[in-house]
Design a protein around this motif. Structure first.
Motif, short mmCIF file in Angstrom:
data_model
loop_
_atom_site.label_atom_id
_atom_site.label_comp_id
_atom_site.label_asym_id
_atom_site.label_seq_id
_atom_site.Cartn_x
_atom_site.Cartn_y
_atom_site.Cartn_z
N ASN A 205 3.08 -7.80 57.90
CA ASN A 205 2.13 -6.94 57.22
C ASN A 205 0.71 -7.43 57.46
OD1 ASN A 205 1.37 -8.86 54.93
ND2 ASN A 205 3.58 -8.71 54.59
N HIS A 206 -0.25 -6.61 57.08
CA HIS A 206 -1.66 -6.94 57.30
C HIS A 206 -2.35 -7.37 56.01
CE1 HIS A 206 -1.45 -5.50 61.41
NE2 HIS A 206 -0.88 -4.39 60.98
N LEU A 207 -1.57 -7.71 55.01
CA LEU A 207 -2.13 -8.12 53.72
C LEU A 207 -2.45 -9.62 53.73
CD1 LEU A 207 0.32 -6.05 51.54
CD2 LEU A 207 -2.12 -5.62 51.86
N PRO A 208 -3.37 -10.05 52.88
CA PRO A 208 -3.76 -11.46 52.87
C PRO A 208 -2.67 -12.35 52.31
CG PRO A 208 -4.88 -10.28 51.11
CD PRO A 208 -4.19 -9.25 51.94
N PHE A 209 -2.75 -13.61 52.65
CA PHE A 209 -1.92 -14.65 52.05
C PHE A 209 -2.58 -15.04 50.74
CE2 PHE A 209 -1.06 -19.24 51.54
CZ PHE A 209 0.33 -19.21 51.49
N SER A 210 -1.80 -15.07 49.65
CA SER A 210 -2.39 -15.29 48.32
C SER A 210 -1.72 -16.44 47.60
CB SER A 210 -2.26 -14.02 47.46
OG SER A 210 -2.99 -12.95 48.02
N ILE A 211 -2.51 -17.16 46.83
CA ILE A 211 -2.02 -18.27 46.02
C ILE A 211 -2.47 -18.04 44.57
CG2 ILE A 211 -2.26 -20.75 45.56
CD1 ILE A 211 -2.66 -21.15 48.57
N GLY A 212 -1.54 -18.20 43.63
CA GLY A 212 -1.89 -18.14 42.22
C GLY A 212 -1.84 -16.77 41.59
N GLY A 213 -1.60 -15.73 42.36
CA GLY A 213 -1.53 -14.37 41.82
C GLY A 213 -1.63 -13.35 42.93
N LYS A 214 -1.33 -12.10 42.60
CA LYS A 214 -1.43 -11.01 43.59
C LYS A 214 -2.89 -10.69 43.90
CE LYS A 214 2.66 -8.62 41.79
NZ LYS A 214 3.14 -7.36 41.15
N GLY A 215 -3.73 -10.81 42.89
CA GLY A 215 -5.14 -10.46 43.01
C GLY A 215 -5.80 -10.68 41.66
N SER A 216 -6.86 -9.95 41.40
CA SER A 216 -7.56 -10.10 40.12
C SER A 216 -7.37 -8.90 39.21
CB SER A 216 -9.06 -10.32 40.37
OG SER A 216 -9.61 -9.22 41.08
N PHE A 217 -6.48 -7.99 39.60
CA PHE A 217 -6.25 -6.79 38.81
C PHE A 217 -5.25 -7.06 37.69
CE2 PHE A 217 -3.94 -6.84 42.84
CZ PHE A 217 -2.63 -6.88 42.40
N ALA A 218 -5.07 -6.07 36.81
CA ALA A 218 -4.12 -6.20 35.71
C ALA A 218 -2.72 -6.40 36.26
CB ALA A 218 -4.18 -4.96 34.83
N ASP A 219 -1.88 -7.12 35.51
CA ASP A 219 -0.50 -7.38 35.92
C ASP A 219 -0.46 -8.06 37.29
OD1 ASP A 219 2.26 -7.44 35.59
OD2 ASP A 219 2.54 -5.49 36.55
#
Length: 235
Positions: A205-219
């Protein structure tokens, strides 16, 4: 049995190469590693340039704490009244797509019993609801870690869940390992759960590698403990 001269020469060449090539040359390549030490705690320690960038909302931030002679990252503590602080650390790294290849990834974690939620993301690439994904998470009040894989084309979620929890405010090493059809979760170096994957399952996929959460949005499945030594090896 007699061999032709070209065949003898080829065998000699193979033996010679094996004699001078160190075993380490055939070891899995460390694709990315974050130690959170030094003046730039979000830098890729391998030097390949996959440095992390924070995305945050409602005052979400991290702090560094001492660990094992270096530093670790502490994420926002539990919050029960919205809006809650949220933060994830991201790197744009298409090379971290394993496709169908073997992959290992993991982290050192410290999580207290009062820091557990229904789901906390340690690391991930991609989303289960759109496209493909691999992920390491810690779920439920017992704080049981698990590894997740989702294929590029089929939305089924494959999960290897550890039989033991890690929410005891002590440091634990967690590892997800895909080898052949097996996905294994290891806790402190010991296999604690396994599931079978389709042989053709692919994560690209073309999505970023993330640490600590999916992002900064709710849930966003916010991680609420302390992380160190996050790493991925592909191949």
């Amino acid at each position: 049995m007699r061999f032709s001269a070209p065949r003898v020469a080829l065998c000699a060449l193979v033996l010679a190469v094996a004699a001078v090539t160190p075993a380490a040359a055939f070891s899995p390549k460390v694709t990315v590693r974050y130690t959170f030490d030094g003046p730039s705690p979000l830098a890729d320690a391998t030097g390949r340039g996959y440095d992390l960038s924070p995305v945050s909302r409602y005052g979400g931030t991290f702090t560094t704490v001492a660990h094992n002679g270096g530093r670790a990252l502490a994420f926002p503590p539990p919050c029960h009244t919205e809006p809650c602080p949220r933060i994830a650390l991201r790197a744009v790294a298409t090379d971290l797509n394993p496709g169908r290849r073997p992959i290992r990834y993991g982290a050192a974690v410290r999580l207290a019993a009062d820091e557990t939620t229904k789901g906390e993301n340690v690391l991930q690439k991609g989303y289960s609801a759109s496209g493909s994904q691999y992920k390491l998470q810690i779920d439920g009040l017992a704080g049981r870690p698990s590894c997740v894989f989702v294929d590029d084309r089929r939305p089924q979620i494959h999960t290897a869940i550890a039989a033991t929890g890690v929410a005891d405010n002590r440091w634990h090493t967690l590892e997800c390992r895909r080898a052949g059809p097996h996905l294994t979760i290891l806790v402190d170096g010991t296999p604690r759960g396994q599931t079978v994957l389709p042989a053709d399952l692919s994560v690209t996929n073309h999505l970023p590698f993330s640490i600590g959460g999916k992002g900064s949005f709710a849930d966003n499945d916010q991680f609420q403990g302390v992380l160190d030594e996050v790493w991925v090896e592909i191949g």
